[in-house]
Design an enzyme around this catalytic site. Sequence first.
Site, PDB file in Angstrom:
ATOM      1  N   ASP A 151     -71.673 -21.080 -83.667  1.00 53.55           N
ATOM      2  CA  ASP A 151     -72.475 -19.884 -83.918  1.00 53.55           C
ATOM      3  C   ASP A 151     -72.102 -18.907 -82.822  1.00 53.55           C
ATOM      4  O   ASP A 151     -72.008 -19.273 -81.644  1.00 53.55           O
ATOM      5  CB  ASP A 151     -73.970 -20.163 -83.911  1.00 53.55           C
ATOM      6  CG  ASP A 151     -74.720 -19.012 -84.576  1.00 53.55           C
ATOM      7  OD1 ASP A 151     -74.332 -18.618 -85.687  1.00 53.55           O
ATOM      8  OD2 ASP A 151     -75.677 -18.476 -83.980  1.00 53.55           O
ATOM      9  N   ASP A 157     -64.327  -6.885 -83.813  1.00 53.86           N
ATOM     10  CA  ASP A 157     -63.090  -6.814 -83.017  1.00 53.86           C
ATOM     11  C   ASP A 157     -62.581  -5.388 -82.784  1.00 53.86           C
ATOM     12  O   ASP A 157     -62.116  -5.089 -81.680  1.00 53.86           O
ATOM     13  CB  ASP A 157     -61.983  -7.669 -83.656  1.00 53.86           C
ATOM     14  CG  ASP A 157     -62.158  -9.159 -83.365  1.00 53.86           C
ATOM     15  OD1 ASP A 157     -62.963  -9.489 -82.475  1.00 53.86           O
ATOM     16  OD2 ASP A 157     -61.496  -9.972 -84.024  1.00 53.86           O
TER      17      ASP A 157
HETATM   18  P1  ITT Z   1     -70.412 -19.194 -90.394  1.00 54.15           P
HETATM   19  O1  ITT Z   1     -71.865 -19.160 -90.023  1.00 54.15           O
HETATM   20  O2  ITT Z   1     -70.178 -19.651 -91.792  1.00 54.15           O
HETATM   21  O3  ITT Z   1     -69.564 -19.913 -89.385  1.00 54.15           O
HETATM   22  P2  ITT Z   1     -70.582 -16.335 -89.900  1.00 54.15           P
HETATM   23  O4  ITT Z   1     -69.643 -15.189 -90.100  1.00 54.15           O
HETATM   24  O5  ITT Z   1     -71.942 -16.250 -90.528  1.00 54.15           O
HETATM   25  O6  ITT Z   1     -69.842 -17.680 -90.365  1.00 54.15           O
HETATM   26  P3  ITT Z   1     -71.920 -16.420 -87.352  1.00 54.15           P
HETATM   27  O7  ITT Z   1     -73.214 -16.772 -87.932  1.00 54.15           O
HETATM   28  O8  ITT Z   1     -71.475 -17.162 -86.146  1.00 54.15           O
HETATM   29  O9  ITT Z   1     -70.695 -16.572 -88.373  1.00 54.15           O
HETATM   30  O10 ITT Z   1     -71.982 -14.840 -87.156  1.00 54.15           O
HETATM   31  C1  ITT Z   1     -71.193 -14.304 -86.255  1.00 54.15           C
HETATM   32  C2  ITT Z   1     -70.953 -12.857 -86.534  1.00 54.15           C
HETATM   33  O11 ITT Z   1     -70.639 -12.310 -85.251  1.00 54.15           O
HETATM   34  C3  ITT Z   1     -69.711 -12.684 -87.406  1.00 54.15           C
HETATM   35  O12 ITT Z   1     -69.999 -12.539 -88.761  1.00 54.15           O
HETATM   36  C4  ITT Z   1     -69.096 -11.428 -86.775  1.00 54.15           C
HETATM   37  O13 ITT Z   1     -69.708 -10.271 -87.276  1.00 54.15           O
HETATM   38  C5  ITT Z   1     -69.464 -11.557 -85.300  1.00 54.15           C
HETATM   39  N1  ITT Z   1     -68.389 -12.274 -84.585  1.00 54.15           N
HETATM   40  C6  ITT Z   1     -68.357 -13.576 -84.184  1.00 54.15           C
HETATM   41  N2  ITT Z   1     -67.198 -13.893 -83.600  1.00 54.15           N
HETATM   42  C7  ITT Z   1     -66.466 -12.756 -83.628  1.00 54.15           C
HETATM   43  C8  ITT Z   1     -65.156 -12.436 -83.200  1.00 54.15           C
HETATM   44  O14 ITT Z   1     -64.354 -13.340 -82.652  1.00 54.15           O
HETATM   45  N3  ITT Z   1     -64.743 -11.196 -83.378  1.00 54.15           N
HETATM   46  C9  ITT Z   1     -65.531 -10.252 -83.943  1.00 54.15           C
HETATM   47  N4  ITT Z   1     -66.758 -10.471 -84.405  1.00 54.15           N
HETATM   48  C10 ITT Z   1     -67.229 -11.726 -84.247  1.00 54.15           C
END
Ligand code: ITT
Length: 194
Positions: free
Chosen positions: A69, A151
């Site tokens: 997460d 990003d």
């Molecule tokens: P899963 O829960 O299925 O893994 P998700 O996209 O819902 O996928 P998260 O709940 O962890 O993932 O939400 C994280 C959000 O934060 C993601 O949708 C992006 O908008 C942002 N995020 C996370 N890591 C990032 C990265 O490396 N670069 C840019 N934005 C990122």
Amino acid sequence: MRTLIFATNNQHKLEEVQAIIGSDFLLKSLNDIGCSDDIPETGDTFEENASQKSHFIYERYTLDCFADDSGLEIECLNNEPGVYSARYSGSRDTEGNMHLVLEKLKNQTNRKARFRTVISLILNGKEHLFEGFVHGTITTQQSGNKGFGYDPIFQPDGYNITFADMSADEKNKISHRGRAMQNLLKFLHDQQLK
Ligand code: ITT
């Protein structure tokens, strides 16, 4: 070779993690194990949500697995969007989410932010948590078309380009997810599970 399930529905995360994990482990996606559930994420912290996702898979499939997460924490916004990063603007609209951040930071001089990842690994039924950070600033406009999410508006400290301007390899070396994954891999190697 040991098999690990990565419990994510985010294809970009899967590709990043696949590149980091290399050929040491066989990484399987939710698709590979036939899981099409929308895994609940109802916690208030990255730890709770990562844990919720990995337990969801372990309870159904009894397979070694991990979930990440992650999100963006902006200092002058009291660490928002944080756990709400994926749907900050009310939906999973990346452009809308970035636009909202830029709007809230309009006229703001403190643009410090960090990305944070918490990974919950369940190995033989036991949970282990790993964390990774990257500090940087929010730019005033988008730049680059690589990566995903926020990003194009995140410039890591020590660079004058955004994550979206970097190659996947370059981002993985310094990113929150890259660092959390290195911690996880070190743990697995120390346990001689490679
Ligand atoms: P899963 O829960 O299925 O893994 P998700 O996209 O819902 O996928 P998260 O709940 O962890 O993932 O939400 C994280 C959000 O934060 C993601 O949708 C992006 O908008 C942002 N995020 C996370 N890591 C990032 C990265 O490396 N670069 C840019 N934005 C990122």
